[in-house]
Design a protein around this motif. Structure first.
Motif, mmCIF file in Angstrom:
data_model
loop_
_atom_site.group_PDB
_atom_site.id
_atom_site.type_symbol
_atom_site.label_atom_id
_atom_site.label_comp_id
_atom_site.label_asym_id
_atom_site.label_seq_id
_atom_site.Cartn_x
_atom_site.Cartn_y
_atom_site.Cartn_z
ATOM 1 N N ILE A 23 0.597 -1.398 0.329
ATOM 2 C CA ILE A 23 0.060 -0.402 0.168
ATOM 3 C C ILE A 23 1.149 0.415 0.534
ATOM 4 C CG2 ILE A 23 -1.544 1.460 1.369
ATOM 5 C CD1 ILE A 23 -3.362 -1.865 2.155
ATOM 6 N N ALA A 24 1.718 1.114 0.855
ATOM 7 C CA ALA A 24 2.498 2.766 1.053
ATOM 8 C C ALA A 24 2.875 2.925 -0.445
ATOM 9 C CB ALA A 24 3.884 1.705 2.302
ATOM 10 N N LEU A 25 4.012 1.641 -1.375
ATOM 11 C CA LEU A 25 4.617 1.258 -2.441
ATOM 12 C C LEU A 25 3.777 2.117 -3.447
ATOM 13 C CD1 LEU A 25 6.848 0.400 -4.471
ATOM 14 C CD2 LEU A 25 5.926 -1.540 -5.077
ATOM 15 N N LYS A 26 2.672 1.957 -3.643
ATOM 16 C CA LYS A 26 1.802 1.949 -4.622
ATOM 17 C C LYS A 26 0.229 3.167 -4.393
ATOM 18 C CE LYS A 26 2.008 -1.188 -6.952
ATOM 19 N NZ LYS A 26 2.450 -1.418 -8.532
ATOM 20 N N ASN A 27 1.211 4.083 -3.150
ATOM 21 C CA ASN A 27 0.354 5.265 -2.446
ATOM 22 C C ASN A 27 1.684 6.236 -1.933
ATOM 23 O OD1 ASN A 27 -2.400 4.144 -3.039
ATOM 24 N ND2 ASN A 27 -2.193 2.975 -2.341
ATOM 25 N N PRO A 28 1.759 6.673 -2.674
ATOM 26 C CA PRO A 28 3.267 7.483 -2.424
ATOM 27 C C PRO A 28 3.278 8.642 -1.169
ATOM 28 C CG PRO A 28 3.581 7.296 -4.261
ATOM 29 C CD PRO A 28 2.681 6.376 -4.192
ATOM 30 N N ASN A 29 2.034 9.412 -1.829
ATOM 31 C CA ASN A 29 1.349 10.391 -0.813
ATOM 32 C C ASN A 29 0.374 10.384 0.583
ATOM 33 O OD1 ASN A 29 2.509 12.462 -2.833
ATOM 34 N ND2 ASN A 29 0.685 12.486 -4.030
ATOM 35 N N ILE A 30 -0.047 8.941 1.121
ATOM 36 C CA ILE A 30 -0.148 8.597 2.188
ATOM 37 C C ILE A 30 1.268 8.103 2.930
ATOM 38 C CG2 ILE A 30 -1.772 6.818 3.448
ATOM 39 C CD1 ILE A 30 -4.069 7.066 0.764
ATOM 40 N N LYS A 31 0.523 8.236 4.411
ATOM 41 C CA LYS A 31 1.406 7.919 5.605
ATOM 42 C C LYS A 31 1.103 6.603 5.817
ATOM 43 C CE LYS A 31 4.141 9.015 10.412
ATOM 44 N NZ LYS A 31 3.721 10.855 10.791
ATOM 45 N N VAL A 32 1.796 5.900 5.660
ATOM 46 C CA VAL A 32 1.228 4.297 6.666
ATOM 47 C C VAL A 32 2.713 3.878 8.126
ATOM 48 C CG1 VAL A 32 1.102 1.553 5.592
ATOM 49 C CG2 VAL A 32 1.438 3.834 4.009
ATOM 50 N N ASN A 33 1.255 3.694 8.905
ATOM 51 C CA ASN A 33 2.513 3.787 10.484
ATOM 52 C C ASN A 33 1.814 1.599 10.808
ATOM 53 O OD1 ASN A 33 3.658 6.300 11.401
ATOM 54 N ND2 ASN A 33 1.380 6.318 10.530
ATOM 55 N N ILE A 34 2.668 1.158 10.586
ATOM 56 C CA ILE A 34 2.378 -0.017 10.761
ATOM 57 C C ILE A 34 2.791 -0.302 12.538
ATOM 58 C CG2 ILE A 34 2.881 -2.530 10.405
ATOM 59 C CD1 ILE A 34 3.291 -2.130 7.883
ATOM 60 N N VAL A 35 1.829 -0.754 13.554
ATOM 61 C CA VAL A 35 2.410 -0.381 14.785
ATOM 62 C C VAL A 35 1.752 -2.370 15.701
ATOM 63 C CG1 VAL A 35 1.775 1.511 14.950
ATOM 64 C CG2 VAL A 35 0.041 0.057 15.544
ATOM 65 N N ASP A 36 3.140 -2.451 16.476
ATOM 66 C CA ASP A 36 2.407 -3.746 17.560
ATOM 67 C C ASP A 36 3.029 -3.634 18.635
ATOM 68 O OD1 ASP A 36 3.251 -6.832 17.261
ATOM 69 O OD2 ASP A 36 2.745 -7.061 15.594
ATOM 70 N N ILE A 37 2.665 -4.761 19.404
ATOM 71 C CA ILE A 37 3.371 -4.351 20.557
ATOM 72 C C ILE A 37 4.705 -4.985 20.961
ATOM 73 C CG2 ILE A 37 0.969 -3.902 22.106
ATOM 74 C CD1 ILE A 37 0.398 -6.976 22.574
ATOM 75 N N ASN A 38 4.776 -6.179 19.627
ATOM 76 C CA ASN A 38 6.071 -6.975 19.959
ATOM 77 C C ASN A 38 6.923 -5.461 19.350
ATOM 78 O OD1 ASN A 38 8.280 -8.593 19.208
ATOM 79 N ND2 ASN A 38 6.521 -9.996 18.822
ATOM 80 N N GLY A 69 10.607 4.622 5.895
ATOM 81 C CA GLY A 69 11.630 6.183 5.795
ATOM 82 C C GLY A 69 11.029 7.206 5.093
ATOM 83 N N LYS A 70 9.869 6.687 4.768
ATOM 84 C CA LYS A 70 9.337 7.901 3.546
ATOM 85 C C LYS A 70 8.165 8.042 3.295
ATOM 86 C CE LYS A 70 12.859 6.773 0.154
ATOM 87 N NZ LYS A 70 13.522 5.877 0.184
ATOM 88 N N ASN A 71 7.307 7.107 2.810
ATOM 89 C CA ASN A 71 6.546 7.298 3.754
ATOM 90 C C ASN A 71 5.374 5.891 4.533
ATOM 91 O OD1 ASN A 71 5.797 5.508 1.237
ATOM 92 N ND2 ASN A 71 3.615 5.886 0.751
ATOM 93 N N LEU A 72 6.723 5.263 4.255
ATOM 94 C CA LEU A 72 6.127 3.749 6.121
ATOM 95 C C LEU A 72 7.306 3.659 6.801
ATOM 96 C CD1 LEU A 72 5.117 0.667 5.663
ATOM 97 C CD2 LEU A 72 7.222 -0.259 4.545
ATOM 98 N N PHE A 73 6.334 3.304 7.589
ATOM 99 C CA PHE A 73 6.639 3.364 9.614
ATOM 100 C C PHE A 73 6.848 2.223 10.107
ATOM 101 C CE2 PHE A 73 6.534 7.916 7.400
ATOM 102 C CZ PHE A 73 7.658 8.255 7.499
ATOM 103 N N PHE A 74 7.357 2.196 11.417
ATOM 104 C CA PHE A 74 6.854 1.008 11.802
ATOM 105 C C PHE A 74 7.321 1.131 13.750
ATOM 106 C CE2 PHE A 74 8.519 -0.832 7.855
ATOM 107 C CZ PHE A 74 7.405 -1.878 7.767
ATOM 108 N N SER A 75 6.428 1.411 14.023
ATOM 109 C CA SER A 75 6.085 1.876 16.156
ATOM 110 C C SER A 75 5.688 0.800 16.628
ATOM 111 C CB SER A 75 5.564 3.269 15.429
ATOM 112 O OG SER A 75 5.484 3.926 16.965
ATOM 113 N N THR A 76 6.735 0.390 17.896
ATOM 114 C CA THR A 76 5.294 -0.214 19.058
ATOM 115 C C THR A 76 4.595 1.348 19.196
ATOM 116 O OG1 THR A 76 6.970 1.109 20.142
ATOM 117 C CG2 THR A 76 7.379 -1.389 19.455
#
Length: 154
Positions: A23-38, A69-76
């Motif tokens: 989704i991030a690759l195909k939609n560069p103008n959308i910020k995509v945050n993936i969050v997980d408690i792990n 780091g551009k529009n795809l981010f991973f966080s807890t």
């Protein structure tokens, strides 16, 4: 309808990680945050060596390398991810029940329900909520009930 500028995916596993990367690759103008408690899983997704990603899919490392780091981010930080999002995907584990009715056969929806309760608790405005897990029929109705019957702020 409000334009979607920020997506949050709760769950950085085999469904959430690869789906959101594309989704991030195909939609560069959308910020995509993936969050997980792990925390270890998030650290693995953020590892500088793309060969160390926690999931292997052909081409996934390249997609993550182009978007992270551009529009795809991973966080807890699940709470902040929910607050910032216009759209939330729930992509958490749905193991087989080990107790009660359906033990050994039915999907255990406790993680899905916990996500819905957390969304209702911390969201301060309207969100589009998408179930993106292997779930039984009528799970969306259960999510709707939780979201609409909680004492949420939105």
């Amino acid at each position: 309808m409000k334009e979607i500028k920020n997506i949050c995916c709760i769950g950085a596993g085999y469904v959430g990680g690869p789906t959101m990367a594309v989704i991030a690759l195909k939609n560069p103008n959308i910020k995509v945050n993936i969050v997980d408690i792990n925390a270890q899983r998030i650290a693995d997704w953020n590892h500088e060596d793309l060969d160390k990603l926690p999931i292997y899919e052909p081409g996934l490392a390249e997609v993550v390398g182009q978007t992270r780091g551009k529009n795809l981010f991973f966080s807890t930080d699940v709470v902040q991810g929910i607050k910032d999002a216009d759209m939330i995907f729930i992509s958490v584990n749905t193991p087989t029940k080990t107790y009660g009715k359906g033990k050994g056969q039915a999907a255990d929806l406790k993680y899905i329900e916990l996500c819905a309760r957390q969304i209702a608790e911390v969201a301060v405005n309207d969100k589009i909520v998408v179930e993106k897990s292997t779930l039984p029929v009528r799970t969306a109705e259960a999510l709707k009930d939780i979201l609409s019957n909680s004492e949420s702020k939105f």
